[in-house]
Design a protein around this motif. Structure first.
Motif, PDB file in Angstrom:
ATOM      1  N   GLU A   1       0.835  -1.204   0.000  1.00 26.89           N
ATOM      2  CA  GLU A   1       0.000   0.000   0.000  1.00 26.89           C
ATOM      3  C   GLU A   1       0.869   1.253   0.000  1.00 26.89           C
ATOM      4  O   GLU A   1       1.479   1.618   1.007  1.00 26.89           O
TER       5      GLU A   1
ATOM      6  N   TYR B   1      -5.447   1.128  -7.120  1.00 26.87           N
ATOM      7  CA  TYR B   1      -5.277   1.297  -5.669  1.00 26.87           C
ATOM      8  C   TYR B   1      -6.615   1.121  -4.945  1.00 26.87           C
ATOM      9  O   TYR B   1      -6.702   0.443  -3.916  1.00 26.87           O
TER      10      TYR B   1
ATOM     11  N   ARG C   1      -7.505  -1.610  -2.114  1.00 31.55           N
ATOM     12  CA  ARG C   1      -7.927  -1.169  -0.787  1.00 31.55           C
ATOM     13  C   ARG C   1      -9.229  -1.840  -0.382  1.00 31.55           C
ATOM     14  O   ARG C   1      -9.424  -2.236   0.775  1.00 31.55           O
TER      15      ARG C   1
END
Length: 612
Positions: free
Chosen positions: A582, A601, A605
């Motif tokens: 991350e 991303y 997530r």
């Protein structure tokens, strides 16, 4: 009661020289020496005290305070925390240069005794040269920077305070759960004050690391959970090495058939080709380890602090139940794990007894064997030397392969930051734990050469090979000269990719444009071989993998520090393996590349939040 009249500095040195450790049944000095760069904060106090005892407590001089503390850390790591070193500096910048090293020791749970000089306790001549004046608190000095990166901090404002401060420091330095850096800020006037000290204070003391047995209730709970597992894996952390638990681990996995993966600190605890060894775990992990981790229902994490590179930012095995076998309760409870607070060797032995004849299902073991075989074929391919005439710059993986193949038996590879640790974690075929020496708890650029020096002092019988990128080399290279002065021969491989290639790739991978990482054509080309030769090394530049392979045996046979420089491709990393890491991407993307990176991303997530 018998007493000795000594200065406070003399008392410190005499006390340190009296501390002993036990290794393989032999009593040895606990402190392998003191690194010292003298200045006005310690030259008149600790200076003569160290000179008088140099026959019992060797003194080493480096060229940078951070470097000497990093060397001390590497010395302790090589000795699996059984031996250590102290470091002393002047006040001001000499002291604060060691703060980064203190953070390295703190993150890696390694013992380091820091004795920075400090301003006058009396305050008579304030403000003195290099004194930091706090406008609202006169008790603060530059050394207060050490507080957040020390496991134990004290400022010695009266000589007699050492009677309690030194034993307290030893307790922390030698305790497996609390182990980390200790800072005793030592005002320059206090160092020279004299008093009558009890002679008993300087008696020899033997320190043995505590080996805690597991709590019966925690053991029963851990055995019950692991005994129900259908797809278990083990994660091996550095605590296995520090507990000297390699033999216990080998027995455990042989009896229970659980495949296992390694963190950077744990790599090499069992040989690369030992049965069940999946290799590296996490962001820099193998395809074999990460594939099984993603399917695992129970993870036994041994001696690891489970940082984001090992857990894939808490997404890699987030659906599994965790058991945290760790000597430190702080780490055993992480990620909602079922804690098993114990010494790694004792914990594994007790857990094996509790499990009885239970073993991982045969189908799961077969899946692991197949994944391992597939991964080793990848390693063979990406680390192989180029065939035929090849004008392309070699990859880091090809350099790693060449060095690994040529490495002498019981050699040691040392590295710390940039792209190389990822390549080494995935690809290096480690044969023992001491032979794989990576500082990745703090990923400190500049550790490499200084760390190699400390490792060589700890294990002079081993060939120590430092692998370092040009970026880290430029940050800290002065200890090449120290290695020459000390007769501590290193072989240093400098991989020159013209900048910070690892961060360049990360920058591009998160949607950014190439900026401020690689050196442009207008920047001067640095002759690293000439620079290293100027520091006293025997140095050469090689043009390709074939000439590197020819140069390595010559370097290993030499008696003086060797530096081999090779240019590598900054755009190439091993694509196989790895897990998500991350790194936040702009929530207001202003380019198609950033928009695509942000979309990816957001997907990752969501999977992280959903548990994989």
């Amino acid at each position: 009661m018998a007493s000795l009249t000594l200065t406070a500095a003399e008392a410190v040195v005499r006390f340190l020289a009296a501390q002993e450790t036990e290794i393989d049944g032999r009593a040895l000095p606990l402190f392998g020496g003191v690194w010292a760069i003298f200045g006005h904060g310690n030259v008149a106090g600790l200076g003569p005290a160290l000179e008088a005892q140099r026959g019992k407590l060797p003194v080493f001089r480096a060229h940078n305070e951070q470097a000497m503390a990093l060397a001390a850390i590497a010395y302790a790591k090589t000795h699996a925390r059984r031996r250590m070193m102290a470091c002393t500096s002047s006040i001001g910048p000499g002291a604060t240069n060691m703060v980064t090293a203190a953070a390295v020791a703190h993150a890696n749970r390694l013992p380091l005794l820091l004795l920075p000089g400090d301003v006058f306790a009396s305050r008579r001549p304030d403000p003195v040269l290099q004194q930091i004046e706090n406008f609202s608190d006169a008790t603060l000095s530059a050394n207060d920077c050490f507080r957040p990166v020390s496991r134990y901090f004290d400022r010695i404002t009266r000589a007699e305070q050492l009677l309690t401060a030194l034993p307290a420091a030893m307790r922390v330095l030698t305790d497996p759960a609390e182990c980390g850096p200790v800072t005793l800020a030592f005002p320059q006037d206090v160092q020279t004050e004299a008093m009558a000290w009890p002679a008993a204070f300087f008696r020899k003391r033997l320190w043995r690391p505590r080996a805690a047995e597991p709590d019966a209730r925690e053991l029963a709970a851990a055995a019950a959970l692991l005994g129900q597992a259908k797809r278990p894996i083990i994660i091996i952390g550095g605590g296995v090495k520090y507990a000297r638990a390699e033999a216990a681990l080998e027995k455990f996995v042989a009896r229970h058939g659980i495949p296992y993966a390694e963190t950077q600190a744990g790599k090499g605890s069992l040989a690369w080709d030992a049965p069940g060894n999946l290799g590296a775990i996490g962001v820099t992990g193998t395809a074999a380890a990460n594939a099984l981790a993603a399917k695992a229902d129970v993870v036994l994490a041994i001696g690891t602090r489970l940082q984001d590179f090992s857990t894939g930012s808490r997404a890699l095995f987030s659906k599994a139940r965790l058991i945290g076998l760790n000597v430190a309760g702080f780490d055993a409870h992480k990620h909602g794990a079922l804690p098993l607070v114990a010494d790694a060797a004792h914990g594994l032995a007790a857990l094996s007894t509790a499990l009885g004849a239970w073993a991982a299902p045969q189908a799961w073991q077969a899946k692991a064997r197949n994944a391992i075989q597939q991964w080793q074929r990848v390693v063979d391919r990406v680390t192989a030397a180029p065939k035929g005439k090849n004008t392309a710059l070699p990859s880091d993986a090809q350099v790693v392969g060449a060095v690994n193949r040529a490495m002498p038996r019981h050699g040691m590879v040392v590295c710390a930051a940039g792209g190389l640790p990822g390549e080494l974690h995935k690809l290096w075929r480690a044969t023992d734990g001491t032979g794989y020496h990576l500082e990745y708890g703090y990923s400190c650029m500049g550790y490499e050469i200084a760390g190699g020096l400390g490792a060589k002092l700890a294990a002079p019988e081993r060939e120590v090979v430092v692998m370092v990128g040009d970026g880290s080399y430029l940050m800290m290279n002065s200890e090449i000269a120290s290695s020459i002065a000390l007769g501590a021969k290193l072989t240093i491989i400098v991989l020159d990719n013209r900048g910070f290639g690892c961060i360049h790739r990360l920058q591009r991978g998160t949607g950014g444009v190439a900026f401020n990482n690689l050196l442009t054509d207008a920047a001067p080309r640095i002759d690293f071989a000439a620079h290293a030769a100027a520091l006293g090394a025997e140095a050469r530049k090689v043009s390709d993998i074939a000439t590197l392979e020819a140069a390595l045996p010559v370097a290993f046979a030499a008696k003086r520090t060797q530096v081999i420089v090779i240019e590598t491709d900054p755009e190439t990393g091993t694509a196989e393996g790895g897990a998500w890491w991350e790194v936040p991407v702009s929530a207001a993307p202003n380019s198609p590349a950033q928009k695509a990176a942000r979309s990816d991303y957001d997907v990752k997530r969501r999977k992280q939040a959903e548990g994989g």
